[in-house]
Scaffold this motif. Structure first.
Motif, PDB file in Angstrom:
ATOM      1  N   HIS A 154      12.098  65.182  12.940  1.00 29.58           N
ATOM      2  CA  HIS A 154      11.822  64.842  14.333  1.00 29.58           C
ATOM      3  C   HIS A 154      12.089  63.358  14.593  1.00 29.58           C
ATOM      4  O   HIS A 154      12.103  62.556  13.657  1.00 29.58           O
ATOM      5  CB  HIS A 154      10.358  65.159  14.683  1.00 29.58           C
TER       6      HIS A 154
ATOM      7  N   GLY B 253      11.237  59.590  15.662  1.00 28.06           N
ATOM      8  CA  GLY B 253      10.036  58.794  15.441  1.00 28.06           C
ATOM      9  C   GLY B 253       9.236  58.639  16.723  1.00 28.06           C
ATOM     10  O   GLY B 253       9.816  58.522  17.813  1.00 28.06           O
ATOM     11  N   THR B 254       7.920  58.644  16.580  1.00 30.56           N
ATOM     12  CA  THR B 254       7.045  58.447  17.743  1.00 30.56           C
ATOM     13  C   THR B 254       6.303  57.123  17.641  1.00 30.56           C
ATOM     14  O   THR B 254       5.748  56.639  18.632  1.00 30.56           O
ATOM     15  CB  THR B 254       5.979  59.555  17.815  1.00 30.56           C
TER      16      THR B 254
ATOM     17  N   ARG C 203       3.588  56.879  16.259  1.00 28.81           N
ATOM     18  CA  ARG C 203       2.163  57.228  16.279  1.00 28.81           C
ATOM     19  C   ARG C 203       1.838  57.972  14.980  1.00 28.81           C
ATOM     20  O   ARG C 203       2.416  59.023  14.688  1.00 28.81           O
ATOM     21  CB  ARG C 203       1.804  58.110  17.471  1.00 28.81           C
ATOM     22  N   VAL C 204       0.884  57.445  14.244  1.00 30.66           N
ATOM     23  CA  VAL C 204       0.575  57.999  12.924  1.00 30.66           C
ATOM     24  C   VAL C 204      -0.940  58.039  12.719  1.00 30.66           C
ATOM     25  O   VAL C 204      -1.708  57.584  13.569  1.00 30.66           O
ATOM     26  CB  VAL C 204       1.229  57.150  11.797  1.00 30.66           C
TER      27      VAL C 204
ATOM     28  N   ILE D 245       4.970  64.615   9.084  1.00 31.92           N
ATOM     29  CA  ILE D 245       5.326  63.347   9.719  1.00 31.92           C
ATOM     30  C   ILE D 245       6.840  63.240   9.688  1.00 31.92           C
ATOM     31  O   ILE D 245       7.492  63.766   8.766  1.00 31.92           O
ATOM     32  CB  ILE D 245       4.651  62.144   9.011  1.00 31.92           C
ATOM     33  N   SER D 246       7.407  62.576  10.680  1.00 29.59           N
ATOM     34  CA  SER D 246       8.868  62.447  10.707  1.00 29.59           C
ATOM     35  C   SER D 246       9.316  61.378   9.713  1.00 29.59           C
ATOM     36  O   SER D 246       8.592  60.400   9.448  1.00 29.59           O
ATOM     37  CB  SER D 246       9.346  62.072  12.100  1.00 29.59           C
TER      38      SER D 246
ATOM     39  N   ASP E 219       9.211  57.935  11.234  1.00 23.34           N
ATOM     40  CA  ASP E 219       7.917  57.243  11.254  1.00 23.34           C
ATOM     41  C   ASP E 219       7.530  56.742   9.854  1.00 23.34           C
ATOM     42  O   ASP E 219       6.899  55.690   9.729  1.00 23.34           O
ATOM     43  CB  ASP E 219       6.826  58.160  11.833  1.00 23.34           C
TER      44      ASP E 219
ATOM     45  N   SER F 153       1.665  62.242  10.948  1.00 19.55           N
ATOM     46  CA  SER F 153       1.824  61.934  12.367  1.00 19.55           C
ATOM     47  C   SER F 153       0.428  61.971  13.001  1.00 19.55           C
ATOM     48  O   SER F 153      -0.455  62.715  12.549  1.00 19.55           O
ATOM     49  CB  SER F 153       2.766  62.922  13.042  1.00 19.55           C
TER      50      SER F 153
END
Lengths: 213, 213
Positions: free
Chosen positions: B158, B160-161, B163-164, B174-175, B178, B201
């Motif tokens: 995915h 990256g956001t 946010r972890v 988690i991507s 990230d 994530s």
């Protein structure tokens, strides 16, 4: 002394049990859950089934009451199914952790010559050297066990001679019988405590080599 | 900061190099001797060829002048040819030893969630867990490196956001993006020194998670 031999059905382990009997110790034959035990039962030798793929807490149950452990198990070079990682490394370390849980402080490890020298690691044994290196290192640095690590050269099926040498620079072979005799003698030798000992066939008595450690 | 990324052609390593560039660090793409390097050369990114099957002394030559190392190499689960033992365990440890020889003190390790809890090791990843467990343990207990061990959950592709979360009891994914962003941020966060950090994530910023370590 009650001594649990892990890998008692193996080539060295079998000889270790014999040797323990011959010097008056009380062996417990540690074998896999799926291995035959008639040989031991027929001779009224205690058997303990140990699964080195199990957790340390489970292994510890089979160690209660032992005074010492001799680790002589091995995957037999079965690297294809990851047994080098799972048995020679993690199975060995779990046995050490189990010994600490069970309160068995004396631990004799069957290792290999030159495990601590990567320059000597050659194919096809390289993966086994890696596993043995980290297992030996754990025993020395990550436990409080009173260890002895025995590092024999190439193992032969010759009859035991009782004559060995411990020379960190020499290359050579040694019979499984002499390795077994040395491991059992080391168990009773205060000088062998917390030592890593290279071992080859030679011209000294086992007692003399242990005395000069 | 000059940062050598070991495994730069890997899925996480590639993203780590991007992330280093985006925050103004100077990446060096550490790749295998047999891997293509055009992607890096075309973008004028320095390339260092490292053979993780070589000795630490040899690996150290490729580390001279780096300020930090991010280890993101992996065998890709190639257990059949023993690469789990030779790369994920011994290759990682030799990289640590090489870093010490080369005087590179900061070392960020890409690990896996739950490596220190055997109860969580499940097939088919069990051999990789074994290798990662002993590599992480070496970094913490057998070196003087200023380490950060990042232990992500299941890796996704995915986007990256940023946010972890870091919750030692949680399970999740988690991507890779990230994870890469977190490893680079950890490099610059004093709080991340000598820490082992589970990573999933979540809903916190990377800066906030690092601040609260």
């Amino acid at each position: 002394m009650r001594v649990l031999v892990i890998g008692a059905n193996g080539e060295v382990g079998h000889l270790v049990v014999q040797q323990l009997l011959s010097v008056g110790d009380e062996p417990i034959a540690g074998i896999r859950p799926d291995e035959p035990d008639e040989d031991w039962r027929d001779r009224e030798i205690a058997v303990e089934r140990l699964n080195l793929l199990a957790k340390p807490e489970r292994l510890a149950q089979g160690m209660l009451g032992a005074d010492a452990i001799i680790f002589a198990a091995g995957s037999g070079g079965r690297t294809k199914d990851d047994m080098t990682l799972l048995i020679d490394l993690d199975g060995a370390v779990k046995s050490m952790q189990a010994a600490e849980i069970a309160g068995v402080r004396r631990f004799i490890m069957l290792s290999m010559l030159f495990t601590e020298d990567r320059n000597r690691w050659a194919d096809p044994l390289k993966p086994l050297y890696v596993a043995k290196f980290y297992a030996d290192d754990w025993l020395v640095h990550r436990t409080h066990l009173i260890y002895t690590i025995v590092q024999p050269g190439a193992l032969s099926f010759h009859a035991g001679t009782g004559r060995v040498k411990s020379d960190p620079l020499a290359v050579g072979s040694i019979s499984r019988a002499d390795v077994a005799a040395f491991m059992v003698a080391a168990l009773h030798a205060p000088q062998a405590r917390r030592k890593t000992i290279p071992l080859l066939s030679g011209d000294q008595s086992i007692a003399a080599v242990l005395q000069n450690l």
